[in-house]
Design an enzyme around this catalytic site. Structure first.
Site, PDB file in Angstrom:
ATOM      1  N   GLU A  11       4.589   3.391   6.582  1.00 53.35           N
ATOM      2  CA  GLU A  11       4.889   4.628   5.854  1.00 53.35           C
ATOM      3  C   GLU A  11       3.616   5.330   5.390  1.00 53.35           C
ATOM      4  O   GLU A  11       3.392   5.560   4.195  1.00 53.35           O
ATOM      5  CB  GLU A  11       5.836   4.334   4.685  1.00 53.35           C
TER       6      GLU A  11
ATOM      7  N   GLU B 153      12.945   0.822  10.493  1.00 55.22           N
ATOM      8  CA  GLU B 153      13.598   0.437   9.236  1.00 55.22           C
ATOM      9  C   GLU B 153      14.825   1.306   9.080  1.00 55.22           C
ATOM     10  O   GLU B 153      14.747   2.532   9.234  1.00 55.22           O
ATOM     11  CB  GLU B 153      12.709   0.691   8.011  1.00 55.22           C
TER      12      GLU B 153
HETATM   13  C1  BG6 Z   1      10.530   1.260   2.814  1.00 52.61           C
HETATM   14  C2  BG6 Z   1       9.472   0.198   2.797  1.00 52.61           C
HETATM   15  O1  BG6 Z   1      10.105   2.330   2.040  1.00 52.61           O
HETATM   16  O2  BG6 Z   1      11.760   0.995   2.245  1.00 52.61           O
HETATM   17  C3  BG6 Z   1       9.985  -1.213   2.591  1.00 52.61           C
HETATM   18  O3  BG6 Z   1       8.666   0.250   3.959  1.00 52.61           O
HETATM   19  C4  BG6 Z   1      11.112  -1.203   1.583  1.00 52.61           C
HETATM   20  O4  BG6 Z   1       8.909  -2.019   2.229  1.00 52.61           O
HETATM   21  C5  BG6 Z   1      12.229  -0.338   2.139  1.00 52.61           C
HETATM   22  O5  BG6 Z   1      11.581  -2.442   1.224  1.00 52.61           O
HETATM   23  C6  BG6 Z   1      13.470  -0.319   1.296  1.00 52.61           C
HETATM   24  O6  BG6 Z   1      13.149   0.009  -0.019  1.00 52.61           O
HETATM   25  P1  BG6 Z   1      13.614  -0.883  -1.240  1.00 52.61           P
HETATM   26  O7  BG6 Z   1      12.946  -0.286  -2.392  1.00 52.61           O
HETATM   27  O8  BG6 Z   1      15.077  -0.785  -1.286  1.00 52.61           O
HETATM   28  O9  BG6 Z   1      13.123  -2.256  -0.956  1.00 52.61           O
END
Ligand code: BG6
Length: 488
Positions: A197, A386
């Protein structure tokens, strides 16, 4: 038309959120090791000792007092210290990924396992060995690793002694680190991502109240240094093995105009340029986009650069575009419009969408739209690296976990990817985020669970760490076995 035969289905994690073993086998301290636990309504903190030894805490994105060092203090809980103990349980976890049929597994390397302070000349052998063992274990099951070189866990030394990414000196340290990885794991790892990111420094302006213009200026300098570091790493990977594919990785900020008011439409166009294309264009095209000067002028920024930087950017263009995608946001000039919470996508609330318990919108169609936008712009292979739903799960007495909400969320996004492929998009992989429950990055909770695999670990650190298969585990297994056809 379905998913291509060689489509890579899998899951994603990050070192600091799952490995634990935060100070084992020569690992140095990262900035995330001093992060406390929070919740959706209470912030996480960074704990420290001032130069006079006085304990203190600062907001996760705040600057520490001059001369302070991150420190682990009594009376606080640090969920990353043990994570989900992937460091010791990777064999069991990888066996479960294999049972689901994973073709690809996204993970990150903790810089401080390889170079404890980030500045050493020689790498730490124990750290190299750990990741080699993980890659060999994946290979046993024909799971392709997809490795993020830097996922939010900067060596604390680089932050505190060198001033972090504002300092150009980090470019050289990153390149040395990346070169060690490419050489060491040549033949074991083909797919790499440089920065997780990478657009997050610029996104903070939308997210944190009172984010000053000076801070945005600093973020743009940080980004310049990271673009050059990333480009040098891409070039190094290609020198070492031209078969390696290196991608950019961005927070997939997809924004819609809240209304058809032309002012909303224009504001959205600008928002998307600044939030996403500023970074993605630079990494994919090897030069800053035409609107960069407008952005620099807006924040009165004069970047510190060197002529060689622009050569590096040109020679280190990425091979593929990858991004996280959780939700979408709306942009409006109407200051009274209802606001949404959400990750970096905040903005106005979309009346057509449902929102998760953590306030993130759920928008499968947005993924189809976004994939088309990106492919139309770059014509490079794409990976969704993701995507997932953080939710509260209940472990039943018999060890089952019923998570139809997670299945519904994933199904919606899988269908969107299928449609995008039918539209002609070259999408090659999908790695579901947090395929095994892990510590949430924003809140530090375990309760915000993403996994297809449940980990018996709670917000307060209690639990056996035992792994259980959720209903979604079996659902994803069927989905992969049918290459995305069996969605029931
Ligand atoms: C992304 C990150 O922003 O979102 C991850 O790359 C992160 O590291 C994921 O875990 C989900 O966010 P969160 O805050 O729900 O863990």
């Amino acid at each position: 038309m379905g998913f291509p035969k060689n489509f890579m289905w899998g899951g994603a994690t990050a070192a600091n959120q799952c490995e634990g073993a935060w100070n084992a086998d020569g690992k140095g301290m990262t900035v995330s090791d001093a992060c406390t636990a929070g919740t959706v309504s209470t912030p996480r903190y960074t704990t420290y000792l001032t130069k006079d030894g006085v304990p203190g805490k600062a907001g996760m994105f705040d600057t520490l007092p001059e001369g302070a060092h991150r420190a682990v203090l009594d009376g606080y809980y640090y969920p990353y210290h043990e994570g989900i103990d992937f460091y010791h349980r990777y064999k069991e976890d990888i066996a479960l990924f294999a049972e689901m049929g994973f073709k690809i597994f996204r993970m990150s390397i903790a810089w401080t396992r390889i170079f404890p302070n980030g500045i050493e000349e020689e790498p730490n052998q124990a750290g190299l060995d750990f990741y080699r063992n993980v890659f060999e274990e994946l290979k046993k099951y024909n799971i392709e690793p997809l490795v993020t070189i830097f996922h939010y866990d900067l060596p604390a030394y680089l932050e505190e002694e060198l001033g972090g990414w504002s300092n150009r000196e980090l470019i050289g340290h990153f390149e040395r680190y990346a070169r060690v990885l490419f050489k060491e794991y040549n033949g074991l790892v083909k797919y790499w991502l440089t920065f997780n990111e990478i657009n997050s420094p610029i996104l903070l302006r939308n997210y944190l109240p009172n984010y000053s213009n000076a801070k945005v200026g600093q973020a743009l300098q940080v980004l310049h240094n990271q673009f050059v570091a990333s480009a040098r790493a891409v070039r190094a990977a290609h020198e070492i093995n031209p078969e390696m594919m290196v991608g950019s990785m961005l927070a997939g900020i997809c924004s819609y105009p809240l209304t058809c008011n032309p002012s909303d439409v224009l504001a959205t166009q600008k928002r998307v340029q600044d939030d996403f294309y500023y970074c993605c264009d630079t990494m994919a095209r090897g030069e800053y986009p035409y609107f960069a000067q407008r952005l620099w002028d807006e924040y009165d920024v004069k970047l510190t650069t060197e002529p060689q930087d622009f050569v590096d950017l040109k020679e280190g263009k990425v091979d593929m575009i990858t991004f996280s995608f959780y939700s979408t946001g709306c942009v409006t000039v109407d200051e009274n419009a209802e606001k949404a919470k959400g990750n970096f996508t905040s903005g106005a609330k979309n009346p057509y969408l449902q929102y998760s318990e953590w306030g993130w919108s759920i928008d499968g169609q947005g993924l189809r739209y976004f994939l088309n936008e990106l492919y139309g712009r770059y014509q490079l292979p794409l990976m969704v690296v993701e995507n997932g739903l953080g939710a509260v799960d209940v472990l039943e007495e018999d060890g089952s976990i019923h998570d139809p909400y997670r299945i519904a969320y994933t199904k919606e996004h899988v269908l969107a990817m299928k449609d995008a492929i039918a539209d002609g998009v070259n999408l090659i992989a999908y790695t579901y985020w947090g395929c095994i429950d892990l510590v949430s990055a924003s809140t530090g909770e375990m309760k915000k669970r993403y996994g297809f695999i449940y980990v018996d670990r709670n917000n307060d650190g209690s639990g056996t760490m035992k792994r259980y298969k959720k209903d979604s585990f079996y659902w994803y297994q069927k989905l992969i076995a049918s290459n995305g056809e069996d969605l029931d």
